[in-house]
Design a protein around this motif. Structure first.
Motif, PDB file in Angstrom:
ATOM      1  N   ARG A  26       0.848  -1.195   0.000  1.00  0.00           N
ATOM      2  CA  ARG A  26       0.000   0.000   0.000  1.00  0.00           C
ATOM      3  C   ARG A  26       0.882   1.244   0.000  1.00  0.00           C
ATOM      4  O   ARG A  26       2.042   1.207   0.402  1.00  0.00           O
ATOM      5  CB  ARG A  26      -0.937   0.011   1.200  1.00  0.00           C
ATOM      6  N   ARG A  27       0.323   2.343  -0.476  1.00  0.00           N
ATOM      7  CA  ARG A  27       1.021   3.626  -0.492  1.00  0.00           C
ATOM      8  C   ARG A  27       0.187   4.639   0.279  1.00  0.00           C
ATOM      9  O   ARG A  27      -1.038   4.587   0.265  1.00  0.00           O
ATOM     10  CB  ARG A  27       1.195   4.146  -1.921  1.00  0.00           C
ATOM     11  N   GLU A  28       0.890   5.550   0.918  1.00  0.00           N
ATOM     12  CA  GLU A  28       0.226   6.647   1.605  1.00  0.00           C
ATOM     13  C   GLU A  28       0.585   7.912   0.846  1.00  0.00           C
ATOM     14  O   GLU A  28       1.733   8.118   0.471  1.00  0.00           O
ATOM     15  CB  GLU A  28       0.702   6.732   3.052  1.00  0.00           C
ATOM     16  N   THR A  60       8.886   0.569   6.687  1.00  0.00           N
ATOM     17  CA  THR A  60       8.104   1.507   5.889  1.00  0.00           C
ATOM     18  C   THR A  60       9.088   2.338   5.082  1.00  0.00           C
ATOM     19  O   THR A  60      10.064   2.844   5.636  1.00  0.00           O
ATOM     20  CB  THR A  60       7.257   2.448   6.778  1.00  0.00           C
ATOM     21  N   SER A  61       8.855   2.452   3.795  1.00  0.00           N
ATOM     22  CA  SER A  61       9.710   3.284   2.947  1.00  0.00           C
ATOM     23  C   SER A  61       9.170   4.711   2.939  1.00  0.00           C
ATOM     24  O   SER A  61       7.961   4.917   2.828  1.00  0.00           O
ATOM     25  CB  SER A  61       9.728   2.753   1.517  1.00  0.00           C
ATOM     26  N   LEU A  62      10.057   5.654   3.060  1.00  0.00           N
ATOM     27  CA  LEU A  62       9.681   7.068   3.052  1.00  0.00           C
ATOM     28  C   LEU A  62      10.019   7.691   1.712  1.00  0.00           C
ATOM     29  O   LEU A  62      11.082   7.407   1.151  1.00  0.00           O
ATOM     30  CB  LEU A  62      10.444   7.831   4.130  1.00  0.00           C
ATOM     31  N   ALA A  63       9.169   8.547   1.214  1.00  0.00           N
ATOM     32  CA  ALA A  63       9.461   9.311   0.004  1.00  0.00           C
ATOM     33  C   ALA A  63      10.266  10.532   0.438  1.00  0.00           C
ATOM     34  O   ALA A  63       9.725  11.489   0.986  1.00  0.00           O
ATOM     35  CB  ALA A  63       8.168   9.727  -0.690  1.00  0.00           C
ATOM     36  N   MET A  64      11.569  10.471   0.240  1.00  0.00           N
ATOM     37  CA  MET A  64      12.450  11.523   0.751  1.00  0.00           C
ATOM     38  C   MET A  64      12.156  12.889   0.128  1.00  0.00           C
ATOM     39  O   MET A  64      12.421  13.922   0.726  1.00  0.00           O
ATOM     40  CB  MET A  64      13.912  11.135   0.537  1.00  0.00           C
ATOM     41  N   GLY A  65      11.574  12.909  -1.050  1.00  0.00           N
ATOM     42  CA  GLY A  65      11.217  14.170  -1.689  1.00  0.00           C
ATOM     43  C   GLY A  65      10.085  14.901  -0.987  1.00  0.00           C
ATOM     44  O   GLY A  65       9.802  16.057  -1.287  1.00  0.00           O
ATOM     45  N   ALA A  66       9.431  14.250  -0.037  1.00  0.00           N
ATOM     46  CA  ALA A  66       8.325  14.875   0.682  1.00  0.00           C
ATOM     47  C   ALA A  66       8.796  15.768   1.831  1.00  0.00           C
ATOM     48  O   ALA A  66       8.014  16.525   2.384  1.00  0.00           O
ATOM     49  CB  ALA A  66       7.385  13.804   1.232  1.00  0.00           C
ATOM     50  N   PHE A  83       4.575   7.587   1.857  1.00  0.00           N
ATOM     51  CA  PHE A  83       5.075   6.339   2.405  1.00  0.00           C
ATOM     52  C   PHE A  83       4.707   5.175   1.489  1.00  0.00           C
ATOM     53  O   PHE A  83       3.802   5.279   0.664  1.00  0.00           O
ATOM     54  CB  PHE A  83       4.477   6.042   3.782  1.00  0.00           C
ATOM     55  N   PHE A  84       5.369   4.057   1.703  1.00  0.00           N
ATOM     56  CA  PHE A  84       5.129   2.828   0.956  1.00  0.00           C
ATOM     57  C   PHE A  84       5.425   1.699   1.932  1.00  0.00           C
ATOM     58  O   PHE A  84       6.460   1.701   2.581  1.00  0.00           O
ATOM     59  CB  PHE A  84       6.099   2.811  -0.228  1.00  0.00           C
ATOM     60  N   ASP A  85       4.506   0.779   2.103  1.00  0.00           N
ATOM     61  CA  ASP A  85       4.807  -0.339   2.997  1.00  0.00           C
ATOM     62  C   ASP A  85       4.062  -1.600   2.604  1.00  0.00           C
ATOM     63  O   ASP A  85       3.199  -1.589   1.742  1.00  0.00           O
ATOM     64  CB  ASP A  85       4.576   0.013   4.464  1.00  0.00           C
ATOM     65  N   SER A  86       4.450  -2.682   3.235  1.00  0.00           N
ATOM     66  CA  SER A  86       3.837  -3.974   3.008  1.00  0.00           C
ATOM     67  C   SER A  86       2.724  -4.172   4.018  1.00  0.00           C
ATOM     68  O   SER A  86       2.866  -3.807   5.179  1.00  0.00           O
ATOM     69  CB  SER A  86       4.889  -5.076   3.169  1.00  0.00           C
TER      70      SER A  86
END
Length: 80
Positions: A19-21, A41-47, A31-34
């Motif tokens: 899923r993505r937030e 949880t993966s973070l979108a560093m550009g945010a 965010f992106f996680d399973s």
């Protein structure tokens, strides 16, 4: 970490496993996680609007990068 404007954050079920937030107002990926109960949880560093002092360790999904990208920093590269 604190997320400001959490009332505007929306989850999108990308697949049965992931899923993505994102921001429900501007559409920015956050965010992106399973959904399988993993502890990451993966973070979108550009945010981030402020300097983070975070450094890249590895490049992932390089087999899917645009042909206009050159990765020349010498860091490990994973095809997926």
């Amino acid at each position: 970490m604190t997320v400001e404007g959490v009332e505007s954050v929306t989850w999108f079920q990308l697949s049965p496993r992931v899923r993505r937030e994102f921001c429900g107002k501007c559409g920015s990926t956050l965010f992106f996680d399973s959904v399988k109960g993993t502890d990451w949880t993966s973070l979108a560093m550009g945010a981030f609007s402020q300097p983070t002092e975070v450094k890249t360790d590895i490049h992932i999904f390089v087999s899917q990068k645009g042909d206009y990208y050159d990765i020349t920093d010498g860091l490990p590269q994973n095809e997926r």
